[in-house]
Design a protein around this motif. Structure first.
Motif, PDB file in Angstrom:
ATOM      1  N   MET A  44       0.713  -1.088   0.093  1.00 18.96           N
ATOM      2  CA  MET A  44      -0.069   0.129  -0.066  1.00 18.96           C
ATOM      3  C   MET A  44       0.909   1.273  -0.195  1.00 18.96           C
ATOM      4  SD  MET A  44      -2.643   1.499   2.767  1.00 18.96           S
ATOM      5  CE  MET A  44      -2.118   2.542   3.574  1.00 18.96           C
ATOM      6  N   ILE A  45       0.574   2.183  -0.792  1.00 15.77           N
ATOM      7  CA  ILE A  45       1.383   3.452  -0.953  1.00 15.77           C
ATOM      8  C   ILE A  45       0.303   4.668  -0.926  1.00 15.77           C
ATOM      9  CG2 ILE A  45       2.848   5.067  -2.377  1.00 15.77           C
ATOM     10  CD1 ILE A  45       3.813   2.475  -3.523  1.00 15.77           C
ATOM     11  N   THR A  46       0.503   5.547   0.051  1.00 16.93           N
ATOM     12  CA  THR A  46      -0.446   6.710   0.125  1.00 16.93           C
ATOM     13  C   THR A  46       0.415   8.055  -0.054  1.00 16.93           C
ATOM     14  OG1 THR A  46      -1.760   5.639   1.853  1.00 16.93           O
ATOM     15  CG2 THR A  46      -1.687   7.865   1.920  1.00 16.93           C
ATOM     16  N   ARG A  47      -0.006   8.873  -0.993  1.00 11.64           N
ATOM     17  CA  ARG A  47       0.490  10.139  -1.207  1.00 11.64           C
ATOM     18  C   ARG A  47      -0.303  11.155  -0.849  1.00 11.64           C
ATOM     19  NH1 ARG A  47       1.222   6.452  -4.591  1.00 11.64           N
ATOM     20  NH2 ARG A  47      -0.447   6.817  -5.949  1.00 11.64           N
ATOM     21  N   SER A  48       0.079  12.130   0.058  1.00 14.49           N
ATOM     22  CA  SER A  48      -0.984  13.256   0.520  1.00 14.49           C
ATOM     23  C   SER A  48      -0.112  14.516  -0.034  1.00 14.49           C
ATOM     24  CB  SER A  48      -1.277  13.137   1.797  1.00 14.49           C
ATOM     25  OG  SER A  48      -1.708  12.342   2.179  1.00 14.49           O
ATOM     26  N   TYR A  49      -0.574  15.343  -0.822  1.00  8.28           N
ATOM     27  CA  TYR A  49      -0.034  16.499  -1.497  1.00  8.28           C
ATOM     28  C   TYR A  49      -0.505  17.779  -0.809  1.00  8.28           C
ATOM     29  CZ  TYR A  49       1.913  13.465  -5.154  1.00  8.28           C
ATOM     30  OH  TYR A  49       2.474  12.361  -5.593  1.00  8.28           O
TER      31      TYR A  49
END
Length: 112
Positions: A77-82
């Motif tokens: 699982m990969i999460t990217r919060s910009y």
């Protein structure tokens, strides 16, 4: 700190071979919005809205019968919060690999 709201969608497929062997794959992806707050030393807290993207990949393979099960699975699982603050992003990932060996047994009487 990050608070996010996202919508998920994905696809999964299992291929069964000769009634007992299987291969499974799935992909889940999401798009959302996040509210990020950053606290700096000697400065006030700053907040910003940004986009969030998530991906989850699962792969598995194994053998299944009425008496035995053996399988291996992998999840990533990969999460990217910009955030617009400092043009930055918080990116993290997690995952695991599992190996299961199972022998099924019958009960002499029902539990319920």
């Amino acid at each position: 700190g990050i608070i996010s709201l996202s919508v998920n969608g994905g696809y999964a497929y299992t291929l069964v071979i000769k009634h007992h062997y299987f291969i499974t794959g799935s992909l889940l992806t999401s798009l959302g919005v996040n509210n990020t707050s950053l606290s700096f030393v000697n400065e006030n807290k700053k907040q910003s809205l940004g986009l969030q993207f998530n991906n989850t990949i699962r792969l598995a393979a194994g053998y299944n019968s009425s008496r035995y099960f053996a399988g291996i699975s992998w999840v990533e699982m990969i999460t990217r919060s910009y955030t617009s603050l400092l043009n930055g992003a918080q990116i993290f990932g997690t995952g695991n690999v599992r190996i299961n060996l199972v022998k099924r047994f019958g009960l002499k009487k029902k539990l319920f």
